[in-house]
Design a protein around this motif. Sequence first.
Motif, PDB file in Angstrom:
ATOM      1  N   ALA A 259       0.836  -1.188   0.000  1.00 33.58           N
ATOM      2  CA  ALA A 259       0.000   0.000   0.000  1.00 33.58           C
ATOM      3  C   ALA A 259       0.876   1.244   0.000  1.00 33.58           C
ATOM      4  N   LEU A 260       0.210   2.396  -0.084  1.00 35.73           N
ATOM      5  CA  LEU A 260       0.925   3.663   0.028  1.00 35.73           C
ATOM      6  C   LEU A 260       0.836   4.101   1.483  1.00 35.73           C
ATOM      7  N   PRO A 261       1.916   3.996   2.258  1.00 37.18           N
ATOM      8  CA  PRO A 261       1.853   4.333   3.676  1.00 37.18           C
ATOM      9  C   PRO A 261       2.304   5.764   3.952  1.00 37.18           C
ATOM     10  N   LEU A 262       1.575   6.437   4.802  1.00 40.32           N
ATOM     11  CA  LEU A 262       1.988   7.742   5.318  1.00 40.32           C
ATOM     12  C   LEU A 262       2.282   7.540   6.800  1.00 40.32           C
ATOM     13  N   SER A 263       3.544   7.559   7.158  1.00 41.75           N
ATOM     14  CA  SER A 263       3.960   7.282   8.524  1.00 41.75           C
ATOM     15  C   SER A 263       3.464   8.370   9.474  1.00 41.75           C
ATOM     16  N   PRO A 264       3.448   8.115  10.783  1.00 35.00           N
ATOM     17  CA  PRO A 264       3.078   9.165  11.745  1.00 35.00           C
ATOM     18  C   PRO A 264       3.926  10.426  11.592  1.00 35.00           C
ATOM     19  N   ASP A 265       5.215  10.269  11.275  1.00 38.30           N
ATOM     20  CA  ASP A 265       6.060  11.455  11.059  1.00 38.30           C
ATOM     21  C   ASP A 265       5.582  12.246   9.846  1.00 38.30           C
ATOM     22  N   SER A 266       5.232  11.535   8.763  1.00 37.36           N
ATOM     23  CA  SER A 266       4.715  12.208   7.574  1.00 37.36           C
ATOM     24  C   SER A 266       3.394  12.911   7.880  1.00 37.36           C
ATOM     25  N   ILE A 267       2.547  12.245   8.670  1.00 36.04           N
ATOM     26  CA  ILE A 267       1.257  12.840   9.040  1.00 36.04           C
ATOM     27  C   ILE A 267       1.476  14.135   9.815  1.00 36.04           C
ATOM     28  N   ALA A 268       2.433  14.115  10.739  1.00 33.68           N
ATOM     29  CA  ALA A 268       2.711  15.319  11.536  1.00 33.68           C
ATOM     30  C   ALA A 268       3.157  16.468  10.645  1.00 33.68           C
ATOM     31  N   ARG A 269       4.006  16.174   9.656  1.00 32.22           N
ATOM     32  CA  ARG A 269       4.475  17.233   8.758  1.00 32.22           C
ATOM     33  C   ARG A 269       3.343  17.771   7.882  1.00 32.22           C
ATOM     34  N   LEU A 270       2.503  16.844   7.380  1.00 34.98           N
ATOM     35  CA  LEU A 270       1.419  17.264   6.502  1.00 34.98           C
ATOM     36  C   LEU A 270       0.383  18.075   7.267  1.00 34.98           C
ATOM     37  N   ALA A 271       0.124  17.701   8.516  1.00 39.74           N
ATOM     38  CA  ALA A 271      -0.859  18.424   9.319  1.00 39.74           C
ATOM     39  C   ALA A 271      -0.406  19.863   9.569  1.00 39.74           C
ATOM     40  N   VAL A 272       0.880  20.064   9.743  1.00 45.80           N
ATOM     41  CA  VAL A 272       1.418  21.405   9.964  1.00 45.80           C
ATOM     42  C   VAL A 272       1.303  22.234   8.697  1.00 45.80           C
ATOM     43  N   ARG A 273       1.515  21.583   7.517  1.00 45.42           N
ATOM     44  CA  ARG A 273       1.534  22.310   6.247  1.00 45.42           C
ATOM     45  C   ARG A 273       0.157  22.505   5.642  1.00 45.42           C
ATOM     46  N   ARG A 274      -0.891  22.044   6.278  1.00 43.51           N
ATOM     47  CA  ARG A 274      -2.212  22.063   5.682  1.00 43.51           C
ATOM     48  C   ARG A 274      -2.647  23.466   5.283  1.00 43.51           C
TER      49      ARG A 274
END
Length: 274
Positions: A259-274
């Motif tokens: 699958a295409l995984p978005l790790s917790p670290d990636s999620i944290a970065r994306l949430a900040v950049r939203r």
Amino acid sequence: MVASAKETKTSRRAKDRLHHVHARAGIRQDGLRHALGPELREIWGIAEDAEPGRVREIVLLRLNRVLERFADPLMPEIVWTAYNLGVDPVHGGAGMVGRIRTMVGRGRVAVSERTCTRRFYDFLGSVKNSLDGFQEDLTGEDFRIASRWIAENVRPEREQSPRDPVPSVMRMFLDGTVCGPADEAGAPIPARLGAHGDWLCVFTDERLLAEYRAVTGAGWARIRHRTGREVVLAAARRDAATGVLVNPRPTRGAGIHAALPLSPDSIARLAVRR
């Protein structure tokens, strides 16, 4: 929207031709353009008058777009060996089976020939699915890099540190609508994958969701549609570190690798950049 009979037939023929790409000398085989067939060439954007070198570059780039969605660190070695990229010329003409056997025999991967073959066909299944979706435009920079990979007979290397998926895939995920299981309050239901942690599983296509439910018997009472961006924010708000798994495979044992995984670290970065 239901595909027309013509579209269904074209897609089916294109998927059948995929088995000709890893045959014989793989992407280095003479007559690769003919092996692809007109339907696959059309989907992948290969012009009728494309030079053999350009055909190889497009095939490599299309395959690599799918491979980038896999988290399994062994997949690049397995996939590119199957397609005869980064392979000793002496063994390059042995066919896909022979190339994988040589790879395992030389200890380039720490798994069996059978496991390598199974993982390759997992990848091939994802390539087939990708033919029904959007095909990204290829840039001059893409072709420059692909030309170098082929000329130097080296497979694309992944960065050693975790990274976000390619920007175009990320944009489509964040802006597009996905669907997944939800609780009574409408919040996404996490899948607890033991040592892999908690993941929110979502699907970019209802057909993939239906396939997953049919194979696994997942008894989800509620399915909710939301944007990928909303899923990212929901994962970021959870107390426990949570990742997002896009289009998980229903095959037992595939885990998070197909699958295409978005790790917790990636999620944290994306949430900040939203």
